[in-house]
Design a protein around this motif. Structure first.
Motif, PDB file in Angstrom:
ATOM      1  N   ALA A   1     -25.427  16.534  -3.588  1.00 25.25           N
ATOM      2  CA  ALA A   1     -25.506  15.082  -3.430  1.00 25.25           C
ATOM      3  C   ALA A   1     -25.493  14.671  -1.958  1.00 25.25           C
ATOM      4  CB  ALA A   1     -24.351  14.408  -4.165  1.00 25.25           C
ATOM      5  N   SER A   2     -26.116  13.547  -1.712  1.00 24.68           N
ATOM      6  CA  SER A   2     -26.126  12.944  -0.374  1.00 24.68           C
ATOM      7  C   SER A   2     -24.989  11.951  -0.249  1.00 24.68           C
ATOM      8  CB  SER A   2     -27.436  12.188  -0.146  1.00 24.68           C
ATOM      9  OG  SER A   2     -28.512  13.075  -0.122  1.00 24.68           O
ATOM     10  N   PHE A   3     -24.508  11.785   0.958  1.00 21.88           N
ATOM     11  CA  PHE A   3     -23.548  10.737   1.310  1.00 21.88           C
ATOM     12  C   PHE A   3     -23.821  10.431   2.766  1.00 21.88           C
ATOM     13  CE2 PHE A   3     -19.520   8.801   2.481  1.00 21.88           C
ATOM     14  CZ  PHE A   3     -19.199   8.064   1.353  1.00 21.88           C
ATOM     15  N   GLU A   4     -24.728   9.478   3.002  1.00 18.53           N
ATOM     16  CA  GLU A   4     -25.148   9.213   4.378  1.00 18.53           C
ATOM     17  C   GLU A   4     -25.291   7.722   4.627  1.00 18.53           C
ATOM     18  OE1 GLU A   4     -29.631   9.909   5.028  1.00 18.53           O
ATOM     19  OE2 GLU A   4     -29.117  11.262   3.385  1.00 18.53           O
ATOM     20  N   ILE A   5     -24.852   7.310   5.787  1.00 15.47           N
ATOM     21  CA  ILE A   5     -24.923   5.909   6.181  1.00 15.47           C
ATOM     22  C   ILE A   5     -26.369   5.537   6.475  1.00 15.47           C
ATOM     23  CG2 ILE A   5     -24.252   4.224   7.933  1.00 15.47           C
ATOM     24  CD1 ILE A   5     -21.638   5.832   8.262  1.00 15.47           C
ATOM     25  N   VAL A   6     -26.819   4.436   5.875  1.00 13.10           N
ATOM     26  CA  VAL A   6     -28.152   3.893   6.120  1.00 13.10           C
ATOM     27  C   VAL A   6     -28.060   2.739   7.114  1.00 13.10           C
ATOM     28  CG1 VAL A   6     -30.122   2.730   5.041  1.00 13.10           C
ATOM     29  CG2 VAL A   6     -28.968   4.582   3.832  1.00 13.10           C
ATOM     30  N   SER A   7     -27.051   1.886   6.936  1.00  4.63           N
ATOM     31  CA  SER A   7     -26.821   0.783   7.875  1.00  4.63           C
ATOM     32  C   SER A   7     -25.327   0.537   7.965  1.00  4.63           C
ATOM     33  CB  SER A   7     -27.550  -0.484   7.429  1.00  4.63           C
ATOM     34  OG  SER A   7     -26.995  -0.975   6.220  1.00  4.63           O
ATOM     35  N   LEU A   8     -24.889   0.082   9.133  1.00 10.02           N
ATOM     36  CA  LEU A   8     -23.475  -0.149   9.375  1.00 10.02           C
ATOM     37  C   LEU A   8     -23.316  -1.308  10.342  1.00 10.02           C
ATOM     38  CD1 LEU A   8     -20.435   0.631   9.315  1.00 10.02           C
ATOM     39  CD2 LEU A   8     -20.958   2.342  11.084  1.00 10.02           C
ATOM     40  N   ASP A   9     -22.505  -2.290   9.945  1.00  8.49           N
ATOM     41  CA  ASP A   9     -22.188  -3.425  10.808  1.00  8.49           C
ATOM     42  C   ASP A   9     -20.680  -3.515  10.960  1.00  8.49           C
ATOM     43  OD1 ASP A   9     -24.806  -4.817  11.326  1.00  8.49           O
ATOM     44  OD2 ASP A   9     -24.832  -4.784   9.138  1.00  8.49           O
ATOM     45  N   VAL A  10     -20.222  -3.741  12.184  1.00 10.19           N
ATOM     46  CA  VAL A  10     -18.800  -3.815  12.489  1.00 10.19           C
ATOM     47  C   VAL A  10     -18.520  -5.115  13.231  1.00 10.19           C
ATOM     48  CG1 VAL A  10     -16.903  -2.762  13.795  1.00 10.19           C
ATOM     49  CG2 VAL A  10     -18.611  -1.299  12.675  1.00 10.19           C
ATOM     50  N   THR A  11     -17.463  -5.805  12.821  1.00 10.40           N
ATOM     51  CA  THR A  11     -16.977  -6.982  13.529  1.00 10.40           C
ATOM     52  C   THR A  11     -15.514  -6.736  13.849  1.00 10.40           C
ATOM     53  OG1 THR A  11     -18.502  -8.423  12.329  1.00 10.40           O
ATOM     54  CG2 THR A  11     -16.618  -9.476  13.405  1.00 10.40           C
ATOM     55  N   ALA A  12     -15.184  -6.741  15.132  1.00 10.97           N
ATOM     56  CA  ALA A  12     -13.823  -6.419  15.555  1.00 10.97           C
ATOM     57  C   ALA A  12     -13.185  -7.590  16.282  1.00 10.97           C
ATOM     58  CB  ALA A  12     -13.833  -5.200  16.470  1.00 10.97           C
ATOM     59  N   GLY A  13     -11.952  -7.895  15.888  1.00 11.37           N
ATOM     60  CA  GLY A  13     -11.119  -8.839  16.610  1.00 11.37           C
ATOM     61  C   GLY A  13     -10.123  -8.051  17.447  1.00 11.37           C
ATOM     62  N   GLU A  14      -9.080  -8.715  17.873  1.00  9.20           N
ATOM     63  CA  GLU A  14      -8.096  -8.052  18.721  1.00  9.20           C
ATOM     64  C   GLU A  14      -7.300  -6.997  17.954  1.00  9.20           C
ATOM     65  OE1 GLU A  14      -4.264  -9.418  21.313  1.00  9.20           O
ATOM     66  OE2 GLU A  14      -6.063 -10.676  21.388  1.00  9.20           O
ATOM     67  N   ASP A  15      -6.886  -7.334  16.724  1.00 11.60           N
ATOM     68  CA  ASP A  15      -6.078  -6.386  15.956  1.00 11.60           C
ATOM     69  C   ASP A  15      -6.484  -6.240  14.503  1.00 11.60           C
ATOM     70  OD1 ASP A  15      -5.186  -8.856  15.171  1.00 11.60           O
ATOM     71  OD2 ASP A  15      -3.091  -8.516  15.656  1.00 11.60           O
ATOM     72  N   VAL A  16      -7.543  -6.910  14.101  1.00  7.48           N
ATOM     73  CA  VAL A  16      -8.122  -6.723  12.768  1.00  7.48           C
ATOM     74  C   VAL A  16      -9.637  -6.650  12.904  1.00  7.48           C
ATOM     75  CG1 VAL A  16      -6.251  -7.797  11.449  1.00  7.48           C
ATOM     76  CG2 VAL A  16      -8.176  -9.186  12.229  1.00  7.48           C
ATOM     77  N   ALA A  17     -10.253  -5.955  11.945  1.00  8.05           N
ATOM     78  CA  ALA A  17     -11.709  -5.796  11.967  1.00  8.05           C
ATOM     79  C   ALA A  17     -12.186  -5.573  10.545  1.00  8.05           C
ATOM     80  CB  ALA A  17     -12.096  -4.606  12.844  1.00  8.05           C
ATOM     81  N   TYR A  18     -13.465  -5.772  10.349  1.00  6.76           N
ATOM     82  CA  TYR A  18     -14.071  -5.397   9.082  1.00  6.76           C
ATOM     83  C   TYR A  18     -15.428  -4.783   9.363  1.00  6.76           C
ATOM     84  CZ  TYR A  18     -17.017  -9.605   9.115  1.00  6.76           C
ATOM     85  OH  TYR A  18     -17.923 -10.576   9.455  1.00  6.76           O
ATOM     86  N   ALA A  19     -15.863  -3.998   8.393  1.00  7.14           N
ATOM     87  CA  ALA A  19     -17.175  -3.358   8.507  1.00  7.14           C
ATOM     88  C   ALA A  19     -17.800  -3.325   7.129  1.00  7.14           C
ATOM     89  CB  ALA A  19     -17.025  -1.938   9.051  1.00  7.14           C
ATOM     90  N   HIS A  20     -19.108  -3.375   7.113  1.00  2.00           N
ATOM     91  CA  HIS A  20     -19.820  -3.187   5.852  1.00  2.00           C
ATOM     92  C   HIS A  20     -21.003  -2.272   6.103  1.00  2.00           C
ATOM     93  CE1 HIS A  20     -22.907  -6.215   6.945  1.00  2.00           C
ATOM     94  NE2 HIS A  20     -21.888  -6.878   7.459  1.00  2.00           N
ATOM     95  N   ALA A  21     -21.292  -1.471   5.094  1.00  2.00           N
ATOM     96  CA  ALA A  21     -22.346  -0.465   5.243  1.00  2.00           C
ATOM     97  C   ALA A  21     -23.068  -0.263   3.921  1.00  2.00           C
ATOM     98  CB  ALA A  21     -21.736   0.860   5.700  1.00  2.00           C
TER      99      ALA A  21
END
Length: 131
Positions: free
Chosen positions: A68-88
């Motif tokens: 099986a494959s497990f590979e990132i196709v797209s990734l976006d990251v938004t970072a604040g000073e001490d919290v962040a989120y990402a979606h892929a």
């Protein structure tokens, strides 16, 4: 914040590589002790805590050993000073599954927080679109 964004991106890419190779220690390395994960397979009310998180991966590694494959196709990251989120979006499936549904993507959302100067994943959510 650009350095934080790059650091988080590297953390996620390292995690995805470790998932693909079945390296459990690296998979759990950058996760909070109180991680909460909502995953595709049960339990539907989520996995809570690093020990429970660690326990869900070996069956996935066994399934993945089928090629099986497990590979990132797209990734976006938004970072604040001490919290962040990402979606892929990830290609995740056996060769047969991906041949049958070539556009299928695993959706990944991560919530991160900075603990003692280090980014850790506190929330992880995986899903496939239905239909």
């Amino acid at each position: 914040m650009a350095d934080d964004t790059a650091e988080i991106r590297a953390l996620i890419e390292r995690w995805a590589d470790a998932v693909h190779t079945g390296d459990l220690d690296t998979v759990v390395a950058d996760h909070a002790a109180d991680i909460v994960m909502f995953d595709v397979p049960p339990p539907q009310d989520g996995v809570r805590g690093i020990d429970a998180y660690r326990a869900v991966w070996p069956p996935f590694f066994t399934w993945q050993a089928q090629g099986a494959s497990f590979e990132i196709v797209s990734l976006d990251v938004t970072a604040g000073e001490d919290v962040a989120y990402a979606h892929a979006l990830l290609r995740c499936g056996t060769p047969q599954e991906l041949a049958e549904r070539p556009d299928s993507r695993l959706r990944l959302t991560l919530g991160l927080r900075k603990e003692r100067g280090r980014w850790v994943v506190a929330h992880e959510h995986h899903s496939f679109p239905t239909g």
